[in-house]
Design a protein around this motif. Structure first.
Motif, PDB file in Angstrom:
ATOM      1  N   ALA A 210       0.814  -1.210   0.000  1.00 10.79           N
ATOM      2  CA  ALA A 210       0.000   0.000   0.000  1.00 10.79           C
ATOM      3  C   ALA A 210       0.855   1.271   0.000  1.00 10.79           C
ATOM      4  O   ALA A 210       0.309   2.377   0.043  1.00 10.79           O
ATOM      5  CB  ALA A 210      -0.926   0.004   1.210  1.00 10.79           C
ATOM      6  N   GLY A 211       2.171   1.107  -0.043  1.00 13.66           N
ATOM      7  CA  GLY A 211       3.057   2.262  -0.119  1.00 13.66           C
ATOM      8  C   GLY A 211       3.449   2.847   1.217  1.00 13.66           C
ATOM      9  O   GLY A 211       3.907   3.996   1.288  1.00 13.66           O
ATOM     10  N   PHE A 212       3.315   2.069   2.296  1.00 16.48           N
ATOM     11  CA  PHE A 212       3.748   2.503   3.619  1.00 16.48           C
ATOM     12  C   PHE A 212       5.093   1.856   3.947  1.00 16.48           C
ATOM     13  O   PHE A 212       5.326   0.688   3.610  1.00 16.48           O
ATOM     14  CB  PHE A 212       2.712   2.128   4.682  1.00 16.48           C
ATOM     15  N   ASP A 213       5.950   2.592   4.617  1.00 13.16           N
ATOM     16  CA  ASP A 213       7.312   2.151   4.885  1.00 13.16           C
ATOM     17  C   ASP A 213       7.326   1.034   5.928  1.00 13.16           C
ATOM     18  O   ASP A 213       7.022   1.278   7.101  1.00 13.16           O
ATOM     19  CB  ASP A 213       8.144   3.334   5.381  1.00 13.16           C
ATOM     20  N   PRO A 214       7.673  -0.198   5.548  1.00 14.44           N
ATOM     21  CA  PRO A 214       7.636  -1.320   6.497  1.00 14.44           C
ATOM     22  C   PRO A 214       8.678  -1.203   7.609  1.00 14.44           C
ATOM     23  O   PRO A 214       8.552  -1.864   8.637  1.00 14.44           O
ATOM     24  CB  PRO A 214       7.899  -2.545   5.615  1.00 14.44           C
ATOM     25  N   ARG A 215       9.693  -0.378   7.428  1.00 14.70           N
ATOM     26  CA  ARG A 215      10.689  -0.181   8.498  1.00 14.70           C
ATOM     27  C   ARG A 215      10.056   0.450   9.729  1.00 14.70           C
ATOM     28  O   ARG A 215      10.522   0.245  10.847  1.00 14.70           O
ATOM     29  CB  ARG A 215      11.852   0.674   7.981  1.00 14.70           C
ATOM     30  N   GLN A 216       8.987   1.197   9.507  1.00 15.69           N
ATOM     31  CA  GLN A 216       8.300   1.846  10.631  1.00 15.69           C
ATOM     32  C   GLN A 216       7.526   0.848  11.494  1.00 15.69           C
ATOM     33  O   GLN A 216       7.127   1.179  12.610  1.00 15.69           O
ATOM     34  CB  GLN A 216       7.348   2.920  10.101  1.00 15.69           C
ATOM     35  N   LEU A 249       9.872  -9.082  12.362  1.00 20.79           N
ATOM     36  CA  LEU A 249       9.678  -8.007  11.390  1.00 20.79           C
ATOM     37  C   LEU A 249      10.998  -7.604  10.748  1.00 20.79           C
ATOM     38  O   LEU A 249      11.048  -7.271   9.564  1.00 20.79           O
ATOM     39  CB  LEU A 249       9.024  -6.801  12.070  1.00 20.79           C
ATOM     40  N   SER A 250      12.068  -7.652  11.539  1.00 19.80           N
ATOM     41  CA  SER A 250      13.395  -7.334  10.998  1.00 19.80           C
ATOM     42  C   SER A 250      13.770  -8.323   9.892  1.00 19.80           C
ATOM     43  O   SER A 250      14.306  -7.935   8.847  1.00 19.80           O
ATOM     44  CB  SER A 250      14.436  -7.356  12.119  1.00 19.80           C
ATOM     45  N   GLN A 251      13.461  -9.595  10.120  1.00 20.61           N
ATOM     46  CA  GLN A 251      13.780 -10.616   9.131  1.00 20.61           C
ATOM     47  C   GLN A 251      12.923 -10.482   7.873  1.00 20.61           C
ATOM     48  O   GLN A 251      13.321 -10.924   6.797  1.00 20.61           O
ATOM     49  CB  GLN A 251      13.585 -12.008   9.740  1.00 20.61           C
ATOM     50  N   MET A 252      11.754  -9.837   8.004  1.00 16.08           N
ATOM     51  CA  MET A 252      10.852  -9.662   6.862  1.00 16.08           C
ATOM     52  C   MET A 252      11.263  -8.506   5.953  1.00 16.08           C
ATOM     53  O   MET A 252      10.792  -8.409   4.816  1.00 16.08           O
ATOM     54  CB  MET A 252       9.431  -9.401   7.369  1.00 16.08           C
ATOM     55  N   GLN A 253      12.131  -7.619   6.426  1.00 15.05           N
ATOM     56  CA  GLN A 253      12.420  -6.382   5.696  1.00 15.05           C
ATOM     57  C   GLN A 253      12.974  -6.637   4.291  1.00 15.05           C
ATOM     58  O   GLN A 253      12.593  -5.953   3.331  1.00 15.05           O
ATOM     59  CB  GLN A 253      13.377  -5.503   6.496  1.00 15.05           C
ATOM     60  N   ALA A 254      13.860  -7.605   4.169  1.00 13.62           N
ATOM     61  CA  ALA A 254      14.445  -7.881   2.851  1.00 13.62           C
ATOM     62  C   ALA A 254      13.377  -8.304   1.847  1.00 13.62           C
ATOM     63  O   ALA A 254      13.495  -8.033   0.643  1.00 13.62           O
ATOM     64  CB  ALA A 254      15.509  -8.976   2.973  1.00 13.62           C
ATOM     65  N   LEU A 261       9.198  -0.132  -2.225  1.00 13.42           N
ATOM     66  CA  LEU A 261       9.870   0.729  -3.205  1.00 13.42           C
ATOM     67  C   LEU A 261       9.144   0.746  -4.540  1.00 13.42           C
ATOM     68  O   LEU A 261       9.123   1.759  -5.239  1.00 13.42           O
ATOM     69  CB  LEU A 261      11.320   0.265  -3.383  1.00 13.42           C
ATOM     70  N   ALA A 262       8.533  -0.382  -4.878  1.00  9.05           N
ATOM     71  CA  ALA A 262       7.798  -0.471  -6.148  1.00  9.05           C
ATOM     72  C   ALA A 262       6.456   0.247  -6.091  1.00  9.05           C
ATOM     73  O   ALA A 262       5.917   0.656  -7.123  1.00  9.05           O
ATOM     74  CB  ALA A 262       7.579  -1.935  -6.515  1.00  9.05           C
ATOM     75  N   SER A 263       5.915   0.410  -4.889  1.00 12.69           N
ATOM     76  CA  SER A 263       4.568   0.974  -4.776  1.00 12.69           C
ATOM     77  C   SER A 263       4.545   2.421  -4.296  1.00 12.69           C
ATOM     78  O   SER A 263       3.579   3.142  -4.568  1.00 12.69           O
ATOM     79  CB  SER A 263       3.728   0.132  -3.813  1.00 12.69           C
ATOM     80  N   LYS A 264       5.591   2.880  -3.609  1.00 13.69           N
ATOM     81  CA  LYS A 264       5.513   4.200  -2.972  1.00 13.69           C
ATOM     82  C   LYS A 264       5.357   5.332  -3.977  1.00 13.69           C
ATOM     83  O   LYS A 264       4.666   6.328  -3.705  1.00 13.69           O
ATOM     84  CB  LYS A 264       6.735   4.446  -2.086  1.00 13.69           C
ATOM     85  N   ASP A 265       5.982   5.212  -5.148  1.00 14.05           N
ATOM     86  CA  ASP A 265       5.891   6.287  -6.136  1.00 14.05           C
ATOM     87  C   ASP A 265       4.526   6.347  -6.812  1.00 14.05           C
ATOM     88  O   ASP A 265       4.196   7.343  -7.464  1.00 14.05           O
ATOM     89  CB  ASP A 265       6.984   6.121  -7.200  1.00 14.05           C
TER      90      ASP A 265
END
Length: 275
Positions: A210-216, A249-254, A261-265
């Motif tokens: 959905a274009g939200f930063d998963p790092r957050q 969640l850290s392991q899911m980041q990759a 990145l593909a959806s945020k723009d």
């Protein structure tokens, strides 16, 4: 009549037999991550339960009239639900005025967010973490799974109560608790650790698409860990430990960062609260 030990054992036999019959007759499914599930209810039946429960909550809780907050939460929720497989389902999103640090999603397309959560979720990405997680519970049939368990437990309890002469628990309360609405009925049937981890995995993927930063997502749970001391907020009352969740969640980041990145723009509507 005095109930001997043998007498009570004989009375408990129908409970065991009914439990065995229920288990043998129920539908077995696989969750999105391949975990086996026992589901007693059709999607239509579970949606009706969600509809009824949501209407009851709206009567019990104070619905927010803060247009800025409502627009903000709507924006985040609508972006998350827009990437779900069922494009035709319109989700009903309601903000409740309460200090509870909590949110929930129900079958039938319902999302509730308490204003207390908005003090902990510092930005749209962190709010999307919670909404994605709660919607994932519905998407993965966790609600059906829990209500099915409540049904089996409830029938067993009612028969045992009849046999032993004790008081019962209504099916309605069991359904409400199983749907994650423990604060409304005074008790809760918690999701298991596997279900919670499954919702984390699915939820962080939903927010990234959905274009939200998963790092957050990791920062959100760090914020949660600081709230309410050892017990934490209501949202975490049945959840895995903070460190376990953050590690997962850290392991899911990759896996999910490329989706983000593909959806945020492509995102046209920022969900920041207007001043």
């Amino acid at each position: 009549m005095i109930k001997t030990k043998d007498h009570l054992q004989m009375k408990s036999i129908p409970v065991l037999l009914l439990s065995a019959l229920l288990l043998s007759g129920c539908a077995t499914h696989q969750s999105p991550t391949g975990r086996g599930q026992t589901l007693l209810f059709s999607s239509q039946e579970i949606s009706l339960m969600g509809d009824s429960s949501f209407e009851q909550i709206k009567k019990q809780e104070k619905v927010s009239k803060n247009n800025k907050l409502v627009t903000y939460v709507d924006c985040v929720a609508n972006r998350v639900t827009a990437v779900l497989p069922n494009k035709g389902l319109k989700w009903d999103v309601v903000v409740f005025e309460s200090d509870q640090v909590n949110a929930f999603a129900l079958p039938g397309g319902h999302i509730g967010v308490y204003t207390g959560l908005l003090k902990i979720a510092e930005n749209e990405d962190q709010l999307a973490t919670v909404i994605g997680h709660e919607v994932a519970h519905v998407l993965a049939n966790h609600s059906n799974e829990q209500v099915s368990r409540a049904q089996m437990t409830g029938i067993g309890m009612q028969l045992a109560d009849a046999a032993l002469g004790a008081g019962g628990v209504s099916n309605k309360d069991l359904y409400m608790a199983a749907l994650g609405l423990g604060t409304q009925v005074g008790f809760i049937l918690p999701y298991g650790r596997e279900q919670e981890s499954e919702a984390d995995i699915m939820g962080v993927e939903l927010m990234a698409r959905a274009g939200f930063d998963p790092r957050q997502s990791m920062q959100l749970w760090l914020n949660m860990a600081k709230v309410g001391g050892d017990q934490g907020p209501e949202l975490l009352s049945t959840h895995p430990s903070h460190s376990h969740r953050i590690d997962d969640l850290s392991q899911m980041q990759a896996q999910v960062m490329p989706l983000y990145l593909a959806s945020k723009d492509k995102v046209r509507n920022s969900c920041r609260i207007s001043k």
